[in-house]
Design an enzyme around this catalytic site. Structure first.
Site, PDB file in Angstrom:
ATOM      1  N   ARG A  73       0.825  -1.217   0.000  1.00 42.75           N
ATOM      2  CA  ARG A  73       0.000   0.000   0.000  1.00 42.75           C
ATOM      3  C   ARG A  73       0.853   1.258   0.000  1.00 42.75           C
ATOM      4  O   ARG A  73       0.489   2.265  -0.613  1.00 42.75           O
ATOM      5  CB  ARG A  73      -0.950  -0.025   1.192  1.00 42.75           C
ATOM      6  CG  ARG A  73      -2.156  -0.948   0.897  1.00 42.75           C
ATOM      7  CD  ARG A  73      -2.446  -1.871   1.993  1.00 42.75           C
ATOM      8  NE  ARG A  73      -3.618  -2.702   1.750  1.00 42.75           N
ATOM      9  CZ  ARG A  73      -3.543  -4.011   1.440  1.00 42.75           C
ATOM     10  NH1 ARG A  73      -2.384  -4.611   1.300  1.00 42.75           N
ATOM     11  NH2 ARG A  73      -4.646  -4.719   1.267  1.00 42.75           N
ATOM     12  N   GLY A 119      -0.604 -11.924  -5.459  1.00 40.18           N
ATOM     13  CA  GLY A 119      -2.036 -11.671  -5.647  1.00 40.18           C
ATOM     14  C   GLY A 119      -2.394 -10.241  -5.274  1.00 40.18           C
ATOM     15  O   GLY A 119      -3.247  -9.618  -5.914  1.00 40.18           O
ATOM     16  N   SER A 153     -12.267 -10.155   1.922  1.00 39.43           N
ATOM     17  CA  SER A 153     -10.975 -10.073   1.241  1.00 39.43           C
ATOM     18  C   SER A 153     -10.495  -8.631   1.175  1.00 39.43           C
ATOM     19  O   SER A 153     -11.143  -7.776   0.575  1.00 39.43           O
ATOM     20  CB  SER A 153     -11.096 -10.631  -0.184  1.00 39.43           C
ATOM     21  OG  SER A 153     -10.001 -10.209  -0.950  1.00 39.43           O
ATOM     22  N   GLN A 197      -8.002  -7.692  -0.425  1.00 36.15           N
ATOM     23  CA  GLN A 197      -7.559  -7.395  -1.797  1.00 36.15           C
ATOM     24  C   GLN A 197      -8.737  -6.896  -2.625  1.00 36.15           C
ATOM     25  O   GLN A 197      -8.606  -5.930  -3.384  1.00 36.15           O
ATOM     26  CB  GLN A 197      -6.919  -8.636  -2.414  1.00 36.15           C
ATOM     27  CG  GLN A 197      -5.632  -9.019  -1.690  1.00 36.15           C
ATOM     28  CD  GLN A 197      -4.988 -10.274  -2.234  1.00 36.15           C
ATOM     29  OE1 GLN A 197      -5.529 -10.942  -3.111  1.00 36.15           O
ATOM     30  NE2 GLN A 197      -3.826 -10.606  -1.710  1.00 36.15           N
ATOM     31  N   ASP A 227      -3.369 -15.772   6.992  1.00 31.74           N
ATOM     32  CA  ASP A 227      -2.030 -16.075   6.476  1.00 31.74           C
ATOM     33  C   ASP A 227      -1.171 -16.855   7.475  1.00 31.74           C
ATOM     34  O   ASP A 227      -0.092 -17.337   7.131  1.00 31.74           O
ATOM     35  CB  ASP A 227      -1.299 -14.775   6.091  1.00 31.74           C
ATOM     36  CG  ASP A 227      -1.900 -14.154   4.842  1.00 31.74           C
ATOM     37  OD1 ASP A 227      -2.598 -14.867   4.093  1.00 31.74           O
ATOM     38  OD2 ASP A 227      -1.674 -12.945   4.612  1.00 31.74           O
TER      39      ASP A 227
HETATM   40  C1  S3P Z   1      -3.704  -9.403   1.595  1.00 33.93           C
HETATM   41  C2  S3P Z   1      -4.954  -9.890   1.837  1.00 33.93           C
HETATM   42  C3  S3P Z   1      -5.231 -11.323   2.103  1.00 33.93           C
HETATM   43  C4  S3P Z   1      -3.959 -12.063   2.481  1.00 33.93           C
HETATM   44  C5  S3P Z   1      -2.822 -11.751   1.548  1.00 33.93           C
HETATM   45  C6  S3P Z   1      -2.505 -10.260   1.597  1.00 33.93           C
HETATM   46  C7  S3P Z   1      -3.530  -7.965   1.330  1.00 33.93           C
HETATM   47  O1  S3P Z   1      -5.758 -11.914   0.946  1.00 33.93           O
HETATM   48  O2  S3P Z   1      -4.209 -13.454   2.505  1.00 33.93           O
HETATM   49  O3  S3P Z   1      -1.665 -12.473   1.911  1.00 33.93           O
HETATM   50  O4  S3P Z   1      -2.413  -7.453   1.408  1.00 33.93           O
HETATM   51  O5  S3P Z   1      -4.554  -7.316   1.057  1.00 33.93           O
HETATM   52  P1  S3P Z   1      -7.311 -11.758   0.549  1.00 33.93           P
HETATM   53  O6  S3P Z   1      -7.611 -10.347   0.367  1.00 33.93           O
HETATM   54  O7  S3P Z   1      -7.466 -12.541  -0.718  1.00 33.93           O
HETATM   55  O8  S3P Z   1      -8.095 -12.346   1.670  1.00 33.93           O
END
Ligand code: S3P
Length: 460
Positions: free
Chosen positions: A28, A96, A177, A179, A331
């Site tokens: 971020r 991801g 989530s 993300q 995590d």
């Molecule tokens: C993360 C959100 C989580 C986490 C990933 C990092 C992030 O995933 O498992 O390691 O930095 O926003 P999800 O948003 O898919 O739950």
């Protein structure tokens, strides 16, 4: 190809370390610093591969990022509308977070982008960001995969004409989530109307905290986040802060301390944002209450030194993970499974369907690793049930997942039984460990520094 050879601990682990900066907050800081107006100064940014992918993405879009002699990064923000098209597809590697957050940010730009990733990232679901983004007018498409009924990378984003723009969005997210939430909030910075997101359980809220600190018009009401750009002057102030240490990396060291009797292990300056401390609650319920020494705030995030010692108590009950805890420890589940594997009691990990779509299917991967160490496991749709106890030195592969490699190393510290096929002279062999560089470069050095018998070998 790298592999580790790990022997059962012959004595207590001792030492206190500051693991590197939190991976989520580092992403971020790079993303929001790049679109701020002015120069952000960020110390302690994670050096992992995932964050390097985010840094390279913004450099490819014209953002100057330089390192000061003290290691701080200067991110020369170009403002909300200052990014330019990358000359080639943006490679998100294994990350991801990079792919999903960039999907949201780039959906509102006046230029085209393509997001690609490695084989593991290319298998992960992207419909969860593409669909809600399309519903607010974004021209974004992943590759439709019929057997998954979902979209995956590569993601193609076509330019958003200036006279059209993204519309408002009210989204009830089916998954907790961060993300997804962050991708939609980032797109909301470019929308003409407001963005309202409701989550089933509050996921990590680093984006909200940083956006608020930078002056974005954001309101949080429990599981509802609202970004209302009306009466906002459309710029983000730069930030200047030290990224707190990563609680997900620290969890592996604390669990190492918990499984090796008599240890005193400390993790300094760790982010203790409540959305990230589920693992500490689970360890406490198992009998090992990690001690906290609060150290104030950094960049809007609470920080503490954490310790496992004889005062913490020993692991004696099985783990119970489910509902809200599943989100707050998502995590750290691999580390918690390793802790539970050493306790002669039944553990149950539920509500973890999301683990099936992480860097690997972590439910299957953890079951495979537990079986290799000699435990029987019941694989559930949304988790695992097993009885911990004696572990035997064995042979396992991480199959490219960093947290599976590290969890295997923790189990190996407690593996003293009859060696299984593939172990080397009574020690556990963990193959395919280079992936650990994505989140915790230096894991082996740190663990060895605490007194663990772990060596890394490079195979030709
Ligand atoms: C993360 C959100 C989580 C986490 C990933 C990092 C992030 O995933 O498992 O390691 O930095 O926003 P999800 O948003 O898919 O739950």
């Amino acid at each position: 190809m790298k592999r580790w050879i790990v022997r059962a601990a012959s004595g207590p682990l001792k030492g206190a370390v500051r693991v590197q900066g939190d991976k989520s907050i580092s992403h971020r800081a790079l993303i929001l610093g790049s679109i701020a107006k002015g120069v952000s100064r960020v110390r302690g940014l994670s050096r992992g591969e995932d964050n390097a992918a985010t840094r390279r993405a913004f450099e490819a879009m014209g953002v100057r990022i330089e390192e000061e002699p003290d290691g701080a990064l200067l991110v020369h923000g170009v403002g909300l509308d200052g990014l330019r098209a990358s000359a080639s597809p943006i490679d998100c590697g294994n990350s991801g977070t990079t792919m999903r957050l960039l999907a949201g940010l780039l959906a509102g730009q006046s230029f085209a982008s393509t997001l690609v990733g490695d084989a593991s990232l290319t298998r992960r679901p992207m419909g969860r960001v593409c669909k809600p983004l399309r519903s607010r007018g974004a021209r974004i498409d992943g590759q439709f995969v019929a057997e998954k009924n979902d979209e995956t990378a590569p993601i193609e984003i076509r330019p958003m004409p200036a006279d059209i723009g993204l519309s408002e969005l009210e989204y009830d997210s089916p998954v907790a989530s961060a993300q997804v939430k962050s991708a939609l909030l980032l797109s909301g910075l470019y929308a003409s109307g407001s963005t309202v997101i409701t989550e089933p359980v509050v996921s990590r809220d680093h984006t909200e905290r940083m956006l608020s600190a930078m002056g974005a018009p954001l309101k949080v009401m429990g599981p509802v986040v609202m970004l209302d750009p009306h009466e906002w002057d459309h710029w983000l102030a730069p930030v200047d802060f030290t990224v707190p240490a990563d609680p997900s990396s620290a969890a592996f060291l604390l669990v190492a301390g918990a499984v090796v009797e008599g240890s005193r292990v400390g993790a300094r300056g760790v982010c203790i944002n409540r959305t990230r401390t589920g693992a500490l609650d689970v360890l406490r319920d198992m009998g090992c209450a990690v001690l906290w020494s609060p150290k104030g705030d950094e960049g809007g995030e609470p920080v503490a030194d954490l310790f496992v010692s004889e005062k913490s108590g020993a692991l004696r009950s099985g783990a119970r993970v489910g509902s809200e805890l599943a989100v707050r420890a998502i995590d750290e589940v691999p580390a918690l499974v390793a802790a539970a594997a050493t306790v002669p009691a039944v553990s149950e990990f539920r509500d973890l369907r999301e683990l099936r779509v992480k860097e690997s299917d972590r439910i299957e991967a953890l079951a495979r690793v537990l079986r290799a160490f000699g435990r029987e496991v019941e694989v559930l749709d949304d988790g695992l049930r097993f009885e911990g106890g004696a572990l035997r030195p064995t042979w396992v592969s991480s199959e490219g997942d960093h947290r599976i490699a590290m969890a295997s190393a923790l189990m190996a510290l407690a593996a003293r039984g009859e060696p299984a096929f593939g172990s080397v002279r009574g020690a556990t062999v963990i193959e395919d460990t280079e992936c650990v560089a994505t989140s915790f470069p230096g894991f082996v050095t740190v663990l060895r520094g605490l007194g663990a018998d772990i060596t890394e070998e490079e195979l030709a």
